[in-house]
Scaffold this motif. Structure first.
Motif, PDB file in Angstrom:
ATOM      1  N   MET A  87       0.812  -1.208   0.000  1.00 52.36           N
ATOM      2  CA  MET A  87       0.000   0.000   0.000  1.00 52.36           C
ATOM      3  C   MET A  87       0.851   1.266   0.000  1.00 52.36           C
ATOM      4  O   MET A  87       0.793   2.075  -0.933  1.00 52.36           O
ATOM      5  N   LEU A  88       1.654   1.453   1.060  1.00 54.04           N
ATOM      6  CA  LEU A  88       2.373   2.713   1.205  1.00 54.04           C
ATOM      7  C   LEU A  88       3.382   2.944   0.090  1.00 54.04           C
ATOM      8  O   LEU A  88       3.436   4.021  -0.501  1.00 54.04           O
ATOM      9  N   LYS A  89       4.186   1.936  -0.225  1.00 56.66           N
ATOM     10  CA  LYS A  89       5.218   2.112  -1.249  1.00 56.66           C
ATOM     11  C   LYS A  89       4.623   2.380  -2.628  1.00 56.66           C
ATOM     12  O   LYS A  89       5.071   3.318  -3.316  1.00 56.66           O
ATOM     13  N   PRO A  90       3.618   1.602  -3.083  1.00 61.37           N
ATOM     14  CA  PRO A  90       3.034   1.923  -4.403  1.00 61.37           C
ATOM     15  C   PRO A  90       2.431   3.323  -4.457  1.00 61.37           C
ATOM     16  O   PRO A  90       2.566   4.023  -5.469  1.00 61.37           O
ATOM     17  N   VAL A  91       1.745   3.722  -3.380  1.00 62.58           N
ATOM     18  CA  VAL A  91       1.165   5.070  -3.355  1.00 62.58           C
ATOM     19  C   VAL A  91       2.261   6.121  -3.407  1.00 62.58           C
ATOM     20  O   VAL A  91       2.169   7.115  -4.139  1.00 62.58           O
ATOM     21  N   ALA A  92       3.338   5.915  -2.628  1.00 64.90           N
ATOM     22  CA  ALA A  92       4.451   6.862  -2.609  1.00 64.90           C
ATOM     23  C   ALA A  92       5.145   6.932  -3.964  1.00 64.90           C
ATOM     24  O   ALA A  92       5.553   8.008  -4.410  1.00 64.90           O
TER      25      ALA A  92
END
Length: 266
Positions: A87-92
């Motif tokens: 979640m966090l890495k793809p969004v970032a």
């Protein structure tokens, strides 16, 4: 303060109380996992050697910090890992693709400047009045001449005398007062901590400006955006260290405890 905001505060307090031993948790088998909140681009670099390992030392802080909740900690370590990678890495990464580097640096400067109350209060509580004064000067300069903190005007200037460190929080204050870490803990979403730092986090919540955004979900949105922006500038740093770790849980526990010990000793 509305009922929903009060509920959020009580939830944080309850998380601190969970540190009290109640049930013996089963040990979990070590697995190669990462910790999303550790992807901080150099924040813990001083705790690693050139090979990405944490060097041993006699009477090490890691040996003196108990880990009675290892089962609990490893479970949330893996949870946070999945949250980061899925979640966090793809969004970032998507955010970094759309927003150029310089504006993302401005956003990071803004949130760093906004945390002035936390740094100031804890400098005063530790008796570091010179650091408190310097933090005040930097906040005024960055706010007045850096477009509300978007620019790091104070950081770009060369001071006449060395600038004392002022990056303080309540966990460090407790440590400076002689309080030990207590048990090591890993919290969902929040990442690595200890009994002492968990109590410090709850205290710092009340002097963090974004905690008072109303309704409560604006506060959560601001903190989430800050995290996404922060990670977007440091993608890949943690992964490089993880590749050389035999047991990432142990490696990053050691790194966190060493890092916090060094911060307290400054």
């Amino acid at each position: 303060m509305n009922r929903k905001h009060l509920s959020a505060l009580l939830l944080l307090a309850a998380m601190a109380l969970l540190a009290v031993p109640a049930l013996a948790l089963e040990d979990a088998r070590p697995t190669e996992v990462a910790q999303w909140d550790y992807n901080s681009g150099g924040e813990f670099d001083e705790a690693f050697d050139a090979q990405g390992n944490t060097p041993a030392a006699e009477g090490d802080i890691v040996d003196r910090t108990p880990d009675p909740f290892e089962g609990w900690n490893r479970f949330w370590f893996q949870f946070n890992d999945k949250l980061y990678f899925y979640m966090l890495k793809p969004v970032a990464q998507g955010y970094a693709y759309v927003i150029p580097e310089r504006p993302r640096k401005w956003v990071e400067n803004f949130f760093t400047n906004l945390m002035f109350p936390v740094r100031f209060v804890n400098c005063v509580l530790q008796g570091k009045l010179s650091s408190a004064g310097m933090e005040t000067s930097k906040f005024i300069a960055n706010t007045a001449f850096g477009l509300g903190g978007l620019g790091n005007v104070a950081g770009d200037m060369k001071p006449v005398r060395p600038t004392p460190p002022g990056d303080e929080d309540l966990g460090q204050t407790f440590g400076a007062w002689g309080m030990g870490n207590g048990a090591y803990l890993v919290w969902p979403f929040l990442g690595p901590s200890s009994v002492r730092d968990t109590a410090g986090y709850v205290g710092d919540y009340f002097v963090t400006p974004t905690s008072y955004l109303n309704p409560w979900y604006w506060s959560m949105a601001a903190k989430t955006y800050e995290k996404v922006n922060y990670v977007s500038r440091r993608i890949g740093d943690y992964e490089d260290i993880k590749e050389g770790a035999i047991d990432p849980y142990v490696t990053f526990k050691s790194a966190y405890l060493r890092y916090r010990a060094k911060k307290v000793s400054k």
